[in-house]
Scaffold this motif. Structure first.
Motif, short mmCIF file in Angstrom:
data_model
loop_
_atom_site.label_atom_id
_atom_site.label_comp_id
_atom_site.label_asym_id
_atom_site.label_seq_id
_atom_site.Cartn_x
_atom_site.Cartn_y
_atom_site.Cartn_z
N ARG A 73 0.85 -1.19 0.00
CA ARG A 73 0.00 0.00 0.00
C ARG A 73 0.88 1.25 0.00
O ARG A 73 1.84 1.33 0.76
CB ARG A 73 -0.92 0.02 1.23
N ASP A 133 -3.01 6.19 0.08
CA ASP A 133 -3.63 4.96 0.61
C ASP A 133 -4.23 4.10 -0.50
O ASP A 133 -5.37 3.63 -0.38
CB ASP A 133 -4.69 5.29 1.66
N CYS A 134 -3.49 3.90 -1.58
CA CYS A 134 -3.94 2.99 -2.62
C CYS A 134 -3.05 1.75 -2.62
O CYS A 134 -1.87 1.82 -2.28
CB CYS A 134 -3.98 3.66 -3.98
N GLU A 135 -3.62 0.61 -3.00
CA GLU A 135 -2.92 -0.66 -2.90
C GLU A 135 -2.56 -1.21 -4.28
O GLU A 135 -3.20 -0.91 -5.27
CB GLU A 135 -3.79 -1.68 -2.17
N TRP A 136 -1.50 -2.02 -4.27
CA TRP A 136 -1.18 -2.80 -5.46
C TRP A 136 -1.15 -4.28 -5.08
O TRP A 136 -0.85 -4.63 -3.94
CB TRP A 136 0.14 -2.35 -6.08
#
Length: 215
Positions: free
Chosen positions: A70, A181-184
């Motif tokens: 994240r 706060d973005c996920e991979w």
């Protein structure tokens, strides 16, 4: 008063593996957190100098190794010590985020201008510059430039400081940060793109990424 709850009998159930999702955990402080907050925090920084129409990588995972994590926060410090040969550090500085398949496709999942990051804070510095409500001035290459400081910032990010060259109508410095706060799920790449159409002009500065890897 303490109450007890009988849990269901899970006898015979097989173990569940590789499940992606958030599990709420009640902490002693009385706050709820999710399982995705319990990750190893790391930071990486890099020197940036993309020419017009190009981008420099701030952070990228090894595309041959699948990871999950994240992005927490990205900070940018852009500046120049000369009046000529630079790009606008607010209106031509693009933060680009590539997640998973978009890394290979070369298409940003998210891209945001430093100008837009200022808008997260209500566009304070941009609005004040329209009325020349600067905090102080600084002389660079015999040119008097206006210095603007944010008087307050959003909890999600903002443009903290910027220096404006009014005779040339360009921002020659900017300090900004944004919480994403973005996920991979497999891979990620974060870059600074220079939107200047002149390849002789550059953005200069540094970027830092605070991120977490799942165990």
């Amino acid at each position: 008063m303490v109450t007890t709850v009988d849990l269901p009998d899970y006898t015979g159930y097989s173990e569940v593996e590789n499940v992606y999702g958030d599990v709420k955990i009640y902490t002693p402080s009385g706050l709820w957190v999710v399982g995705s907050d319990i990750i190893t925090a790391r930071a990486v920084s890099g020197t940036l100098a993309p020419a017009g129409g190009e981008e420099d990588v701030i952070f990228q995972t090894d595309p041959s190794v699948s990871t999950r994590g994240r992005i927490r926060q990205v900070g940018l410090s852009l500046r120049t010590h000369q009046i000529s040969g630079y790009s606008d550090m607010v209106n031509q500085a693009w933060l680009r985020i590539y997640l998973d398949d978009d890394v290979d496709a070369g298409t940003p999942t998210l891209e945001i201008l430093v100008y837009d990051i200022d808008l997260l804070n209500g566009g304070e510095i941009d609005t004040r510059s329209e009325y020349e409500l600067y905090d102080t001035t600084v002389t660079i290459d015999s040119t008097t430039c206006e210095v603007y400081y944010a008087h307050d910032t959003s909890a999600r990010g903002g443009l903290l400081m910027a220096i404006y060259d009014r005779p040339d109508m360009k921002w020659i410095a900017s300090c900004s940060w944004i919480s994403l706060d973005c996920e991979w799920l497999e891979k990620v790449k974060i870059t600074l793109y220079n939107g200047d159409s002149n390849p002789s002009n550059h953005l200069y500065g540094y970027g830092v990424v605070l991120y977490g890897l799942y165990p």
